[in-house]
Design a protein around this motif. Sequence first.
Motif, mmCIF file in Angstrom:
data_model
loop_
_atom_site.group_PDB
_atom_site.id
_atom_site.type_symbol
_atom_site.label_atom_id
_atom_site.label_comp_id
_atom_site.label_asym_id
_atom_site.label_seq_id
_atom_site.Cartn_x
_atom_site.Cartn_y
_atom_site.Cartn_z
ATOM 1 N N ASP A 1 48.880 62.430 47.852
ATOM 2 C CA ASP A 1 48.113 62.231 49.085
ATOM 3 C C ASP A 1 46.884 61.398 48.737
ATOM 4 N N PHE A 2 46.670 60.348 49.511
ATOM 5 C CA PHE A 2 45.580 59.417 49.228
ATOM 6 C C PHE A 2 44.301 59.918 49.872
ATOM 7 N N SER A 3 43.225 59.816 49.141
ATOM 8 C CA SER A 3 41.947 60.317 49.651
ATOM 9 C C SER A 3 40.831 59.356 49.304
ATOM 10 N N VAL A 4 39.748 59.469 50.048
ATOM 11 C CA VAL A 4 38.552 58.675 49.792
ATOM 12 C C VAL A 4 37.429 59.638 49.427
ATOM 13 N N PHE A 5 36.598 59.233 48.485
ATOM 14 C CA PHE A 5 35.543 60.114 47.974
ATOM 15 C C PHE A 5 34.288 59.993 48.826
ATOM 16 N N ALA A 6 33.628 61.128 48.998
ATOM 17 C CA ALA A 6 32.326 61.160 49.670
ATOM 18 C C ALA A 6 31.480 62.232 49.001
ATOM 19 N N SER A 7 30.194 62.093 49.096
ATOM 20 C CA SER A 7 29.285 63.090 48.530
ATOM 21 C C SER A 7 28.771 63.994 49.634
ATOM 22 N N THR B 1 48.959 47.129 37.846
ATOM 23 C CA THR B 1 48.432 47.132 39.220
ATOM 24 C C THR B 1 48.451 48.557 39.757
ATOM 25 N N LEU B 2 47.267 49.021 40.188
ATOM 26 C CA LEU B 2 47.132 50.375 40.725
ATOM 27 C C LEU B 2 46.789 50.312 42.210
ATOM 28 N N GLY B 3 47.232 51.344 42.933
ATOM 29 C CA GLY B 3 46.984 51.402 44.374
ATOM 30 C C GLY B 3 45.919 52.423 44.730
ATOM 31 N N GLU B 4 46.188 53.168 45.777
ATOM 32 C CA GLU B 4 45.243 54.178 46.241
ATOM 33 C C GLU B 4 45.293 55.402 45.330
ATOM 34 N N ALA B 5 44.351 56.323 45.540
ATOM 35 C CA ALA B 5 44.248 57.476 44.650
ATOM 36 C C ALA B 5 43.713 58.688 45.388
ATOM 37 N N ASN B 6 43.882 59.834 44.772
ATOM 38 C CA ASN B 6 43.189 61.048 45.206
ATOM 39 C C ASN B 6 42.491 61.641 43.993
ATOM 40 N N PHE B 7 42.052 62.885 44.090
ATOM 41 C CA PHE B 7 41.299 63.481 42.995
ATOM 42 C C PHE B 7 42.149 63.632 41.734
ATOM 43 N N ASP B 8 43.458 63.859 41.895
ATOM 44 C CA ASP B 8 44.327 64.146 40.746
ATOM 45 C C ASP B 8 45.086 62.931 40.231
ATOM 46 N N TYR B 9 45.563 62.078 41.150
ATOM 47 C CA TYR B 9 46.463 61.005 40.741
ATOM 48 C C TYR B 9 46.054 59.657 41.321
ATOM 49 N N VAL B 10 46.570 58.581 40.604
ATOM 50 C CA VAL B 10 46.419 57.206 41.068
ATOM 51 C C VAL B 10 47.814 56.625 41.246
ATOM 52 N N GLU B 11 48.037 55.939 42.337
ATOM 53 C CA GLU B 11 49.345 55.333 42.603
ATOM 54 C C GLU B 11 49.550 54.119 41.687
ATOM 55 N N VAL B 12 50.728 54.041 41.058
ATOM 56 C CA VAL B 12 51.081 52.913 40.195
ATOM 57 C C VAL B 12 51.953 51.952 40.994
ATOM 58 N N ILE B 13 51.527 50.690 41.086
ATOM 59 C CA ILE B 13 52.284 49.670 41.823
ATOM 60 C C ILE B 13 53.235 48.925 40.884
ATOM 61 N N SER B 14 52.702 48.484 39.763
ATOM 62 C CA SER B 14 53.536 47.721 38.815
ATOM 63 C C SER B 14 52.880 47.729 37.445
#
Length: 416
Positions: A59-65, A376-389
Amino acid sequence: MDRALTSKEKAGRKLRKILGWAAPCAGMLAALVTVLLLIKPSVRWDRIKTGTVSEGDIDFSVFASGHIAPGHQETINSPIESRILEVFRKAGDIVEKGDPIVRLDLSEIQTEYLNMEDEARMKELELEKLRITNSNSLDELQMQIDVDRMELEKLAAALENEIYLDSIGAGTPDKVREARLAHTVAGIKLDNNLRKIENEKRLAKADENIKDLDLKIFRKKMEYERKLLEESRILAPWPATVVAVNNEIGARVSQTDMVVTLADLSRFKVEGRIGDRQSDRIGLGMEVAVIAGGDTIGGRVSGLSPVSSEGTIPFTVQLDNERNPALRSGLRCEIYIIYAYEKNVLRLPNGNYYKGPGKYWLFVKEGNVAKRREITLGEANFDYVEVISGIEGGDEVILENTDRYRKLDKIKIKKT
């Protein structure tokens, strides 16, 4: 006899000296380069942070404080200009509904309210007096109308009598005219009094309505003063914890000055801010992961400001477990807002190497070396980053900072 050296001979001597020093230095430099070429950079695989490319859901997430805030907080301001006479509670105390916290000097407003009660009673009496006066005036007019009606009936009978007498020759036309004139005048008088009593009724009603309206307005002012007097008794409106209190006895407080701040510390929410450039990735109801006090707590975006302030947008999060023991008011926290979900994608563990979607140069293990690859990496969440290529499932990748090896194509892996 010594001969003076020519300029050509001087230049030759200087060149021989320079060559005499340069030859040993060149030898030492060549030896150093040879040693460096023989020494290959290496790493201990078990002592660096690595990650394995896996396949799974992300699940893709954006960080905020943000920070933890009480579930409900209320600041009670002084409703009047007064001074503090007594303080019953201090910061940190727990209060129940109706408990006194601060006592203000209310003598002035109490006197004013008592005066208003007397004035209201006077207005009530004035209204009652007006109603009685109007009633008496209307009764007198009604009595006059009744008399006029009886007089008219009497004159009508007299007119009929004169007409009859004239018809049998016992009367005269003059008496008939006099009787008719008297009857007509009496009718006009009755009609005039009837119009007069209707006008008097309307005037009386209008006067009474004005007085009644004035009394109602005054009662509203009294109600406002009564509420002001009630609010000036600083009592706890609900069970809470005293966060702050003005405990300077004798100090004057102006209207709207803070007297006490109360908070419900039995439950909490999150107040955060997100960059306005990422505002398209946040919306009401979105799932959120909050990391606070070492715990990860789920929640949803419950409030979102439509206005950007200093490049950020404020928002609030309603937590799934708002009574988590790790929560403390004011505690800083990390907020991950989940805005998308993908199944069966290649993914890498997240780390400080990730700075956002794009291309990266990372070292990937190949046998006993780690080779530098463009990934090449895509979107990410706290645990994982999407791998594109650039890498495949099962590949092992160095995830810590490798800037010191940025000019190398590969690194030798030391055995444990």
